[in-house]
Design a protein around this motif. Structure first.
Motif, PDB file in Angstrom:
ATOM      1  N   PRO A   1     -18.291   7.765  12.060  1.00 20.75           N
ATOM      2  CA  PRO A   1     -19.143   8.318  13.117  1.00 20.75           C
ATOM      3  C   PRO A   1     -19.142   9.851  13.142  1.00 20.75           C
ATOM      4  N   TRP A   2     -18.031  10.479  12.805  1.00 18.45           N
ATOM      5  CA  TRP A   2     -17.967  11.937  12.716  1.00 18.45           C
ATOM      6  C   TRP A   2     -18.935  12.456  11.665  1.00 18.45           C
ATOM      7  N   MET A   3     -19.076  11.728  10.551  1.00 20.11           N
ATOM      8  CA  MET A   3     -19.962  12.163   9.467  1.00 20.11           C
ATOM      9  C   MET A   3     -21.443  12.052   9.858  1.00 20.11           C
ATOM     10  N   LEU A   4     -21.786  11.066  10.666  1.00 17.16           N
ATOM     11  CA  LEU A   4     -23.148  10.817  11.114  1.00 17.16           C
ATOM     12  C   LEU A   4     -24.133  10.891   9.931  1.00 17.16           C
ATOM     13  N   GLY A   5     -25.164  11.716  10.027  1.00 18.66           N
ATOM     14  CA  GLY A   5     -26.191  11.750   8.984  1.00 18.66           C
ATOM     15  C   GLY A   5     -25.758  12.346   7.679  1.00 18.66           C
ATOM     16  N   ALA A   6     -24.569  12.966   7.650  1.00 16.26           N
ATOM     17  CA  ALA A   6     -24.100  13.606   6.423  1.00 16.26           C
ATOM     18  C   ALA A   6     -23.407  12.652   5.480  1.00 16.26           C
ATOM     19  N   GLY A   7     -22.834  11.540   5.994  1.00 13.51           N
ATOM     20  CA  GLY A   7     -22.080  10.670   5.093  1.00 13.51           C
ATOM     21  C   GLY A   7     -21.480   9.450   5.753  1.00 13.51           C
ATOM     22  N   GLY A   8     -22.134   8.893   6.764  1.00 16.03           N
ATOM     23  CA  GLY A   8     -21.518   7.838   7.550  1.00 16.03           C
ATOM     24  C   GLY A   8     -21.907   6.417   7.221  1.00 16.03           C
ATOM     25  N   ILE A   9     -22.620   6.171   6.121  1.00 16.31           N
ATOM     26  CA  ILE A   9     -23.162   4.834   5.849  1.00 16.31           C
ATOM     27  C   ILE A   9     -22.244   4.034   4.932  1.00 16.31           C
ATOM     28  N   THR A  10     -22.163   2.736   5.197  1.00 16.94           N
ATOM     29  CA  THR A  10     -21.535   1.774   4.287  1.00 16.94           C
ATOM     30  C   THR A  10     -22.589   0.778   3.842  1.00 16.94           C
TER      31      THR A  10
ATOM     32  N   ASP B   1     -11.120  16.739  17.763  1.00 16.59           N
ATOM     33  CA  ASP B   1     -10.329  16.102  18.815  1.00 16.59           C
ATOM     34  C   ASP B   1     -11.205  15.755  20.015  1.00 16.59           C
ATOM     35  N   ALA B   2     -12.135  16.653  20.363  1.00 14.62           N
ATOM     36  CA  ALA B   2     -13.039  16.391  21.484  1.00 14.62           C
ATOM     37  C   ALA B   2     -13.976  15.230  21.152  1.00 14.62           C
ATOM     38  N   PHE B   3     -14.412  15.159  19.898  1.00 20.40           N
ATOM     39  CA  PHE B   3     -15.277  14.058  19.473  1.00 20.40           C
ATOM     40  C   PHE B   3     -14.553  12.723  19.613  1.00 20.40           C
ATOM     41  N   VAL B   4     -13.315  12.658  19.183  1.00 20.95           N
ATOM     42  CA  VAL B   4     -12.534  11.432  19.310  1.00 20.95           C
ATOM     43  C   VAL B   4     -12.342  11.076  20.781  1.00 20.95           C
ATOM     44  N   ALA B   5     -12.047  12.077  21.606  1.00 21.72           N
ATOM     45  CA  ALA B   5     -11.838  11.839  23.031  1.00 21.72           C
ATOM     46  C   ALA B   5     -13.094  11.306  23.710  1.00 21.72           C
ATOM     47  N   SER B   6     -14.264  11.603  23.150  1.00 21.67           N
ATOM     48  CA  SER B   6     -15.529  11.125  23.728  1.00 21.67           C
ATOM     49  C   SER B   6     -15.833   9.686  23.354  1.00 21.67           C
ATOM     50  N   GLY B   7     -14.935   9.038  22.627  1.00 24.89           N
ATOM     51  CA  GLY B   7     -15.219   7.695  22.135  1.00 24.89           C
ATOM     52  C   GLY B   7     -16.027   7.708  20.864  1.00 24.89           C
ATOM     53  N   GLU B   8     -15.952   8.838  20.135  1.00 27.84           N
ATOM     54  CA  GLU B   8     -16.671   9.019  18.866  1.00 27.84           C
ATOM     55  C   GLU B   8     -18.178   8.903  19.048  1.00 27.84           C
ATOM     56  N   ARG B   9     -18.669   9.521  20.140  1.00 26.62           N
ATOM     57  CA  ARG B   9     -20.106   9.476  20.413  1.00 26.62           C
ATOM     58  C   ARG B   9     -20.728  10.856  20.592  1.00 26.62           C
ATOM     59  N   ASP B  10     -19.923  11.860  20.931  1.00 27.02           N
ATOM     60  CA  ASP B  10     -20.460  13.146  21.385  1.00 27.02           C
ATOM     61  C   ASP B  10     -20.072  14.264  20.414  1.00 27.02           C
TER      62      ASP B  10
ATOM     63  N   ASP C   1       0.835  -1.188   0.000  1.00 30.70           N
ATOM     64  CA  ASP C   1       0.000   0.000   0.000  1.00 30.70           C
ATOM     65  C   ASP C   1       0.877   1.249   0.000  1.00 30.70           C
ATOM     66  N   VAL C   2       0.560   2.164  -0.903  1.00 31.44           N
ATOM     67  CA  VAL C   2       1.181   3.482  -0.891  1.00 31.44           C
ATOM     68  C   VAL C   2       0.039   4.483  -0.763  1.00 31.44           C
ATOM     69  N   PHE C   3       0.005   5.194   0.352  1.00 26.91           N
ATOM     70  CA  PHE C   3      -1.112   6.095   0.629  1.00 26.91           C
ATOM     71  C   PHE C   3      -0.866   7.472   0.042  1.00 26.91           C
ATOM     72  N   THR C   4      -1.968   8.187  -0.234  1.00 28.70           N
ATOM     73  CA  THR C   4      -1.885   9.548  -0.727  1.00 28.70           C
ATOM     74  C   THR C   4      -2.531  10.488   0.284  1.00 28.70           C
ATOM     75  N   GLY C   5      -2.096  11.734   0.283  1.00 37.27           N
ATOM     76  CA  GLY C   5      -2.680  12.724   1.175  1.00 37.27           C
ATOM     77  C   GLY C   5      -2.212  12.551   2.600  1.00 37.27           C
ATOM     78  N   GLU C   6      -2.959  13.153   3.526  1.00 39.89           N
ATOM     79  CA  GLU C   6      -2.625  13.105   4.945  1.00 39.89           C
ATOM     80  C   GLU C   6      -3.688  12.325   5.696  1.00 39.89           C
ATOM     81  N   ASP C   7      -3.256  11.536   6.657  1.00 38.03           N
ATOM     82  CA  ASP C   7      -4.185  10.756   7.473  1.00 38.03           C
ATOM     83  C   ASP C   7      -4.775  11.675   8.542  1.00 38.03           C
ATOM     84  N   PHE C   8      -5.646  12.574   8.095  1.00 40.08           N
ATOM     85  CA  PHE C   8      -6.175  13.569   9.016  1.00 40.08           C
ATOM     86  C   PHE C   8      -7.000  12.931  10.127  1.00 40.08           C
TER      87      PHE C   8
END
Length: 391
Positions: free
Chosen positions: A281-290, A180-189, A80-87
Motif C-alpha cells: 500500500p505504501w508503494m501505491l501506483g509506483a509498485g504495489g501490484i501483485t 510511520d504516519a502512513f502506518v499509523a493511518s491504517g496504511e490509507r493516508d 527461513d533465513v532472512f537477509t537485510g533489515e525488516d524496514f
C-alpha cells in the motif's frame, strides 16, 4: 523497486520442480516446431541462476496466450533465513495468507510481487481518465494537489514521463516519519508523504531532464483516487482487471485464500535467503501490484490489439520524451523493430515484460529472486527469438 532496504538507504526502482507447459500450434505439422520452442525456452530459463529460482514465463501472440510455464520453486521451504533489515515491518506473505510451507514448485498461475510493472497500470488509469474527459494529461499537478510547490509548473504528463524533477520518496531516514504516519493511518493516508515532498526543492526545472522517481507514480495514483473517488485498486479492477479476466491481479497483497503464491528471495554469496516483504500500500501506483504471468499476458495482448485504448492514446502511452521513457513504459528497438518494456524489482522479486508490437507478441517473465535482474531482463528477447524462430 530495487534492492534490499536498510534504515539508512532505500534504493529506488530499477529500470531496471517444473510445472506443465502449453504451446499451441495451428496444425499437427507444427507439433515438432512447438516442442522445439518449448525446449529452447526451457534452456533459456535453466541458464538463470541461482538454481531453483522460481520463474513463470507467459507469451501471447495476436491476442492469444500461446505459452505458459512455471519453473523452479515458488517456496524453498523452511527454515527461513532472512537477509537485510525488516524496514517495512509488515507481515510476511506466508503469515498474512496462512500458507502451508514446503518446497513448492512455481506454476503458470503463481502470484508474484510485480514491482514497477505497476507503473504501466497507473499510466493506463490516467490515460483512461484522459480519454473520457475526466482529466487531461496536460493538467497541472496543482489542480489536484493545490498546496504542492510549483504544482502549476508540473503537468501530469511530466509525471508520467519521469521528467517532473520531484525527488524520490523512497529515501530513508528522510521519509521515515512519513512512513510511520502512513502506518499509523491504517496504511490509507499518504498526506504526510505529500507534506514532506512539499518541503523539498525540485531536482531540476520540470520538463528539462529525465530522472526516474517513484514519487511521480505515487502522485499519479493519488490523482486517480481524487478524480474517481475510488481507491486506485478499485478503479483498476473496474476498468481493467475484471473486464480482462485478470483474476489474480490486485493493487495490494494477494487475496486471502490464495495458495499459489511466490515468496521473495535474495541470493547472496553464502546462499539464498528470504527477503523481507515490502509494504505494497505504501508503494501505491509506483509498485504495489501483485499478479500472475498469465494475467499479464492477457493485459499485454489487450494492449496490442484495437479496442482497449484509442490509437492516439496508445501512441501517447508508448512515445518517449527525454531518453526512452514513455508513460509507464520504456520504448526502444530490438533488431530494428519497436520493443516496449518495463521491469520491476521489489522485496525479493524481479519481473520483466516486453511488447513486440510489429509481431503482435508479448513476453512476461516473473521471478522470486531479485538478484536475477541481469539475467531475467535479456531473457525476454531470447524468448521472443525462440517464438519467432518457430515460424
Amino acid at each position: 523497486m530495487a534492492s534490499t532496504p536498510s534504515r539508512r538507504t532505500l534504493l529506488t526502482a530499477s529500470l531496471a520442480g517444473v510445472a506443465a507447459a502449453s504451446l499451441t500450434a495451428p496444425a499437427e505439422a507444427a507439433a515438432g516446431s512447438a516442442r522445439g520452442t518449448t525446449q529452447r525456452i526451457d534452456e533459456i530459463v535453466a541458464a538463470i541462476r541461482p538454481p531453483g529460482v522460481g520463474i513463470t514465463v507467459a507469451v501471447s501472440k495476436h491476442g492469444r496466450t500461446i505459452f505458459t510455464k512455471g519453473y523452479g520453486l515458488r517456496d524453498r521451504g523452511k527454515p527461513d533465513v532472512f537477509t537485510g533489515e525488516d524496514f517495512f515491518e509488515v507481515e510476511q506473505l506466508d503469515d498474512r495468507l496462512h500458507l502451508s510451507r514446503g518446497k513448492r514448485p512455481a506454476t503458470g498461475d503463481t502470484i508474484y510481487n510485480l514491482g514497477s510493472i505497476s507503473k504501466g497500470f497507473t499510466s493506463a488509469a490516467v490515460l483512461r481518465l484522459h480519454e473520457r474527459g475526466k482529466l487531461s494529461v496536460h493538467d497541472p499537478l496543482g489542480k489536484y494537489l493545490p498546496g504542492f510547490p510549483r504544482g502549476a509548473a508540473i503537468t501530469l504528463l511530466q509525471l508520467l514521463q519521469q521528467v517532473s524533477g520531484i525527488t524520490d520518496y523512497n529515501q530513508f531516514p528522510l521519509f521515515e516519519p512519513a512512513y510511520d504516519a502512513f502506518v499509523a493511518s491504517g496504511e490509507r493516508d499518504h498526506s504526510e508523504v505529500v507534506a514532506k515532498l512539499q518541503t523539498l526543492p525540485l531536482q531540476f526545472p520540470p520538463g528539462s531532464q529525465y530522472a526516474y522517481s517513484n514519487t511521480n507514480y505515487l502522485l499519479l495514483g493519488l490523482v486517480v483516487q481524487k478524480v474517481t473517488r475510488m481507491t486506485l485498486g478499485e478503479y483498476l479492477a473496474q476498468s481493467f482487471f475484471r473486464p480482462l479476466r485478470m483474476r489474480d491481479t490486485r493493487q495490494s497483497y494477494p487475496e486471502l485464500g490464495s495458495r499459489d503464491v511466490a515468496l521473495g528471495y535474495y541470493a547472496a554469496a553464502d546462499g539464498v535467503r528470504r527477503a523481507y516483504q515490502w509494504n505494497l500500500p505504501w508503494m501505491l501506483g509506483a509498485g504495489g501490484i501483485t499478479g500472475t504471468a498469465e494475467d499479464l499476458a492477457r493485459w499485454d495482448a489487450a494492449l496490442l490489439r484495437p479496442g482497449l485504448f484509442r490509437a492516439e492514446t496508445l501512441q501517447l502511452m508508448f512515445t518517449p520524451n527525454l531518453g526512452s521513457y514513455a508513460c509507464g513504459w520504456v520504448a526502444q528497438t530490438y533488431e530494428g523493430k519497436p520493443l516496449i518494456w518495463h521491469n520491476g524489482t521489489v522485496g525479493g522479486f524481479h519481473a520483466m515484460h516486453a511488447l513486440f508490437p510489429d509481431d503482435g507478441i508479448a513476453v512476461v517473465l516473473l521471478g522470486n529472486d531479485q538478484t536475477t535482474q541481469a539475467q531475467l531482463d535479456p531473457s525476454a528477447t531470447a524468448v521472443f527469438d525462440a517464438i519467432t524462430a518457430a515460424r
